[in-house]
Design a protein around this motif. Structure first.
Motif, PDB file in Angstrom:
ATOM      1  N   UNK A 172       7.873   6.406   8.563  1.00 11.15           N
ATOM      2  CA  UNK A 172       7.303   6.950   9.787  1.00 11.15           C
ATOM      3  C   UNK A 172       5.864   6.497   9.934  1.00 11.15           C
ATOM      4  N   UNK A 173       5.536   6.047  11.116  1.00 15.03           N
ATOM      5  CA  UNK A 173       4.204   5.523  11.386  1.00 15.03           C
ATOM      6  C   UNK A 173       3.654   6.184  12.643  1.00 15.03           C
ATOM      7  N   UNK A 174       2.351   6.491  12.623  1.00 18.39           N
ATOM      8  CA  UNK A 174       1.664   7.052  13.786  1.00 18.39           C
ATOM      9  C   UNK A 174       0.499   6.151  14.132  1.00 18.39           C
ATOM     10  N   UNK A 175       0.492   5.663  15.369  1.00 21.84           N
ATOM     11  CA  UNK A 175      -0.607   4.832  15.853  1.00 21.84           C
ATOM     12  C   UNK A 175      -1.372   5.602  16.917  1.00 21.84           C
ATOM     13  N   UNK A 176      -2.697   5.435  16.895  1.00 20.94           N
ATOM     14  CA  UNK A 176      -3.521   6.141  17.872  1.00 20.94           C
ATOM     15  C   UNK A 176      -4.657   5.246  18.336  1.00 20.94           C
ATOM     16  N   UNK A 177      -4.891   5.259  19.644  1.00 22.73           N
ATOM     17  CA  UNK A 177      -6.047   4.594  20.227  1.00 22.73           C
ATOM     18  C   UNK A 177      -6.598   5.533  21.279  1.00 22.73           C
ATOM     19  N   UNK A 178      -7.789   6.028  21.033  1.00 27.40           N
ATOM     20  CA  UNK A 178      -8.336   7.056  21.914  1.00 27.40           C
ATOM     21  C   UNK A 178      -7.440   8.278  21.868  1.00 27.40           C
ATOM     22  N   UNK A 179      -6.954   8.714  23.038  1.00 25.04           N
ATOM     23  CA  UNK A 179      -6.054   9.871  23.077  1.00 25.04           C
ATOM     24  C   UNK A 179      -4.593   9.457  23.202  1.00 25.04           C
ATOM     25  N   UNK A 180      -4.297   8.162  23.192  1.00 22.76           N
ATOM     26  CA  UNK A 180      -2.916   7.671  23.239  1.00 22.76           C
ATOM     27  C   UNK A 180      -2.340   7.660  21.825  1.00 22.76           C
ATOM     28  N   UNK A 181      -1.087   8.150  21.703  1.00 24.07           N
ATOM     29  CA  UNK A 181      -0.433   8.254  20.393  1.00 24.07           C
ATOM     30  C   UNK A 181       0.983   7.694  20.491  1.00 24.07           C
ATOM     31  N   UNK A 182       1.380   6.891  19.506  1.00 20.91           N
ATOM     32  CA  UNK A 182       2.744   6.373  19.417  1.00 20.91           C
ATOM     33  C   UNK A 182       3.266   6.678  18.016  1.00 20.91           C
ATOM     34  N   UNK A 192       0.858  -1.191   0.000  1.00 15.53           N
ATOM     35  CA  UNK A 192       0.000   0.000   0.000  1.00 15.53           C
ATOM     36  C   UNK A 192       0.892   1.238   0.000  1.00 15.53           C
ATOM     37  N   UNK A 193       0.538   2.228  -0.850  1.00 17.49           N
ATOM     38  CA  UNK A 193       1.370   3.408  -1.055  1.00 17.49           C
ATOM     39  C   UNK A 193       0.533   4.680  -0.991  1.00 17.49           C
ATOM     40  N   UNK A 194       1.002   5.655  -0.231  1.00 19.08           N
ATOM     41  CA  UNK A 194       0.368   6.969  -0.214  1.00 19.08           C
ATOM     42  C   UNK A 194      -0.860   7.037   0.676  1.00 19.08           C
ATOM     43  N   UNK A 195      -0.760   7.833   1.741  1.00 14.39           N
ATOM     44  CA  UNK A 195      -1.869   8.054   2.671  1.00 14.39           C
ATOM     45  C   UNK A 195      -2.482   6.730   3.140  1.00 14.39           C
ATOM     46  N   UNK A 196      -1.613   5.857   3.625  1.00 11.50           N
ATOM     47  CA  UNK A 196      -2.070   4.548   4.096  1.00 11.50           C
ATOM     48  C   UNK A 196      -2.699   4.712   5.473  1.00 11.50           C
ATOM     49  N   UNK A 197      -3.868   4.115   5.635  1.00  9.04           N
ATOM     50  CA  UNK A 197      -4.544   4.139   6.938  1.00  9.04           C
ATOM     51  C   UNK A 197      -5.051   2.745   7.248  1.00  9.04           C
ATOM     52  N   UNK A 198      -4.712   2.276   8.450  1.00  4.22           N
ATOM     53  CA  UNK A 198      -5.183   0.985   8.946  1.00  4.22           C
ATOM     54  C   UNK A 198      -6.083   1.262  10.136  1.00  4.22           C
ATOM     55  N   UNK A 199      -7.259   0.644  10.128  1.00  5.30           N
ATOM     56  CA  UNK A 199      -8.182   0.776  11.257  1.00  5.30           C
ATOM     57  C   UNK A 199      -8.499  -0.622  11.761  1.00  5.30           C
ATOM     58  N   UNK A 200      -8.172  -0.860  13.034  1.00  7.26           N
ATOM     59  CA  UNK A 200      -8.527  -2.129  13.674  1.00  7.26           C
ATOM     60  C   UNK A 200      -9.610  -1.832  14.691  1.00  7.26           C
ATOM     61  N   UNK A 201     -10.749  -2.463  14.503  1.00  5.48           N
ATOM     62  CA  UNK A 201     -11.885  -2.223  15.391  1.00  5.48           C
ATOM     63  C   UNK A 201     -11.525  -2.601  16.819  1.00  5.48           C
ATOM     64  N   UNK A 226      -3.682   3.459  12.367  1.00  2.80           N
ATOM     65  CA  UNK A 226      -2.269   3.528  12.022  1.00  2.80           C
ATOM     66  C   UNK A 226      -2.179   4.316  10.717  1.00  2.80           C
ATOM     67  N   UNK A 227      -1.313   5.315  10.683  1.00  2.00           N
ATOM     68  CA  UNK A 227      -1.123   6.135   9.486  1.00  2.00           C
ATOM     69  C   UNK A 227       0.342   6.115   9.081  1.00  2.00           C
ATOM     70  N   UNK A 228       0.584   5.897   7.777  1.00  2.00           N
ATOM     71  CA  UNK A 228       1.937   5.889   7.226  1.00  2.00           C
ATOM     72  C   UNK A 228       1.840   6.148   5.723  1.00  2.00           C
ATOM     73  N   UNK A 229       2.984   6.157   5.037  1.00  2.00           N
ATOM     74  CA  UNK A 229       2.996   6.360   3.585  1.00  2.00           C
ATOM     75  C   UNK A 229       3.265   5.073   2.820  1.00  2.00           C
TER      76      UNK A 229
END
Length: 194
Positions: free
Chosen positions: A152-162, A114-123, A133-136
């Motif tokens: 570079x990857x950004x993960x978020x759950x609620x207000x927690x960010x990694x 997956x390339x460009x504005x990749x977004x993963x959503x795990x229920x 999860x957001x990455x390129x």
């Protein structure tokens, strides 16, 4: 008595030249032209608009769905390119959706890039907030249940960010590895809250 022939050479030379030219043209026309069949041009051999594919397991239950606005296949390297793909895992234990601007699939369909504005959503499970999860760039091996990126990857759950520079997720072993400049802001729930 002798008979003398008077030969006019210019017409005879012209006739011989025309005969030689005709023979040469026949030889050129009969030659098989060289065809480079070592490969094909990188041009699509087929395009599917509004692509939608569903994969089933051996018991006949749906496993994955892959949709795209357009699917383009290239014969020379047997690659498949997807525009605006949506990959959905239909496993109730792994409810994940991956979207991006583009994706490329391997010839056997077992690797998806997956390339460009990749977004993963795990229920979220058991009342938890979903994880995004957001990455390129994201390399997904659906059968092995592995996702990885070296961007570079950004993960978020609620207000927690990694945030991290690399990610490897092996869902079978339930192992996630983050590396390279890892930064986290973890919001802990209040005592007694779930």
């Amino acid at each position: 008595m002798s008979l003398g022939y008077h030969v006019h050479w210019p017409p005879l030379i012209l006739a011989m030249l025309l005969a030689l030219l005709g023979a040469w043209l026949n030889h050129v026309v009969d030659q098989t032209p060289f065809v480079d069949d070592a490969g094909f041009a990188h041009e699509p051999d087929y395009i599917v608009e509004k692509f939608n594919a569903l994969e089933f397991n051996l018991q006949g239950q749906p496993r994955h769905r892959l949709e795209a606005r357009r699917m383009t296949h290239y014969m020379d390297d047997d690659t498949t390119v997807l525009d605006q793909p949506v990959f959905t895992s239909l496993d109730p234990q792994l409810p994940v959706e991956v979207t991006s601007r583009r994706a490329q699939m391997s010839a056997d369909g077992k690797q998806v890039y997956f390339l460009g504005q990749v977004r993963v959503v795990r229920q979220g499970m058991d009342g938890q907030a979903p994880v995004t999860l957001d990455t390129e760039y994201l390399h997904v091996s659906p059968d092995d249940r592995i996702m990885r990126t070296d961007r570079t990857v950004t993960m978020q759950q609620g207000t927690s960010v990694i945030r991290a520079n690399k990610l490897l997720v092996d869902d079978r072993s339930q192992l996630m590895t983050l590396s390279g400049g890892v930064k986290a802001l973890i919001d802990r729930p209040a005592p007694g809250a779930r």
